[in-house]
Design a protein around this motif. Structure first.
Motif, short mmCIF file in Angstrom:
data_model
loop_
_atom_site.label_atom_id
_atom_site.label_comp_id
_atom_site.label_asym_id
_atom_site.label_seq_id
_atom_site.Cartn_x
_atom_site.Cartn_y
_atom_site.Cartn_z
N GLN A 14 0.84 -1.20 0.00
CA GLN A 14 0.00 0.00 0.00
C GLN A 14 0.87 1.26 0.00
N GLN A 15 1.95 1.24 0.76
CA GLN A 15 2.84 2.40 0.81
C GLN A 15 3.47 2.65 -0.56
N GLN A 16 3.88 1.58 -1.24
CA GLN A 16 4.44 1.72 -2.60
C GLN A 16 3.41 2.33 -3.54
N LEU A 17 2.17 1.89 -3.43
CA LEU A 17 1.10 2.42 -4.27
C LEU A 17 0.88 3.91 -4.00
N VAL A 18 0.84 4.30 -2.75
CA VAL A 18 0.64 5.70 -2.40
C VAL A 18 1.78 6.55 -2.95
N GLU A 19 3.00 6.09 -2.79
CA GLU A 19 4.14 6.84 -3.30
C GLU A 19 4.07 6.98 -4.82
N TYR A 20 3.69 5.90 -5.51
CA TYR A 20 3.54 5.95 -6.96
C TYR A 20 2.44 6.94 -7.34
N TRP A 21 1.30 6.85 -6.66
CA TRP A 21 0.17 7.73 -6.93
C TRP A 21 0.58 9.20 -6.75
N CYS A 22 1.23 9.50 -5.64
CA CYS A 22 1.64 10.87 -5.36
C CYS A 22 2.62 11.39 -6.41
N ALA A 23 3.48 10.52 -6.91
CA ALA A 23 4.45 10.93 -7.93
C ALA A 23 3.77 11.27 -9.26
N LEU A 24 2.58 10.72 -9.51
CA LEU A 24 1.88 10.96 -10.77
C LEU A 24 0.92 12.14 -10.73
N GLN A 25 0.69 12.72 -9.56
CA GLN A 25 -0.29 13.79 -9.44
C GLN A 25 0.13 15.03 -10.23
N ASP A 26 -0.88 15.66 -10.86
CA ASP A 26 -0.61 16.93 -11.53
C ASP A 26 -0.73 18.05 -10.50
N GLU A 27 -0.62 19.30 -10.94
CA GLU A 27 -0.62 20.42 -10.00
C GLU A 27 -1.93 20.56 -9.23
N SER A 28 -3.03 19.99 -9.75
CA SER A 28 -4.30 20.03 -9.03
C SER A 28 -4.48 18.85 -8.08
N GLY A 29 -3.52 17.91 -8.10
CA GLY A 29 -3.60 16.74 -7.24
C GLY A 29 -4.26 15.54 -7.88
N ARG A 30 -4.65 15.67 -9.14
CA ARG A 30 -5.31 14.56 -9.85
C ARG A 30 -4.28 13.65 -10.51
N VAL A 31 -4.69 12.39 -10.61
CA VAL A 31 -3.91 11.42 -11.38
C VAL A 31 -4.81 10.97 -12.53
N TRP A 32 -4.32 11.14 -13.72
CA TRP A 32 -5.09 10.79 -14.91
C TRP A 32 -4.87 9.34 -15.28
N ARG A 33 -5.90 8.70 -15.73
CA ARG A 33 -5.85 7.28 -16.11
C ARG A 33 -4.69 7.01 -17.06
N GLU A 34 -4.46 7.91 -17.99
CA GLU A 34 -3.40 7.74 -18.99
C GLU A 34 -2.01 7.74 -18.36
N ALA A 35 -1.87 8.32 -17.18
CA ALA A 35 -0.57 8.39 -16.52
C ALA A 35 -0.18 7.08 -15.85
N LEU A 36 -1.16 6.25 -15.54
CA LEU A 36 -0.89 4.99 -14.84
C LEU A 36 -0.24 3.97 -15.76
N ASP A 37 0.77 3.33 -15.26
CA ASP A 37 1.46 2.26 -15.98
C ASP A 37 1.12 0.94 -15.29
N PRO A 38 0.24 0.12 -15.89
CA PRO A 38 -0.15 -1.14 -15.25
C PRO A 38 1.03 -2.03 -14.89
N GLY A 39 2.07 -2.00 -15.68
CA GLY A 39 3.25 -2.80 -15.38
C GLY A 39 3.91 -2.40 -14.07
#
Length: 114
Positions: A14-39
């Motif tokens: 879970q911590q790895q996921l949160v760190e990954y999620w936070c790294a992908l956030q744009d300036e508004s705090g959103r993570v776009w589906r296209e930014a996620l790498d399933p691998g």
């Protein structure tokens, strides 16, 4: 505020996921589906659950990791969140409400207790 610091009592996946999620956030705090790498998520899949909401605001499990299945006692993928009852279902619903209100993922460890 460092969003990663609000996560306590989570598993390492879970911590790895949160760190990954936070790294992908744009300036508004959103993570776009296209930014996620399933691998990149491969090692975390057992701990990931995604809920998709329809126009009426009904949440349905689109993805439910095997750890959630083990906890709930059945495969919840395809079920509406409100259909998953019992203590663990209620706890998941509370966590989901927190994620929505915070606008970020939440995590934690559910334990059987006295």
């Amino acid at each position: 505020m460092n969003r990663q610091n609000v996560f306590q009592g989570v598993t390492s996946a879970q911590q790895q996921l949160v760190e990954y999620w936070c790294a992908l956030q744009d300036e508004s705090g959103r993570v776009w589906r296209e930014a996620l790498d399933p691998g990149h998520l491969r090692t975390m899949l057992a701990s990931i659950s995604l809920v998709e909401f329809d126009e009426a605001g009904i949440g349905r499990f689109r993805i439910a990791g095997s750890r959630l299945r083990d906890l709930m006692g059945f495969e919840v993928r395809g079920y509406c969140v409100g259909e998953v009852t019992g203590r663990h279902g209620e706890t998941f619903s509370l966590g989901l409400s927190a994620a929505i209100s915070r606008g970020m993922p939440v995590g934690g460890v559910m334990q059987e207790g006295a």
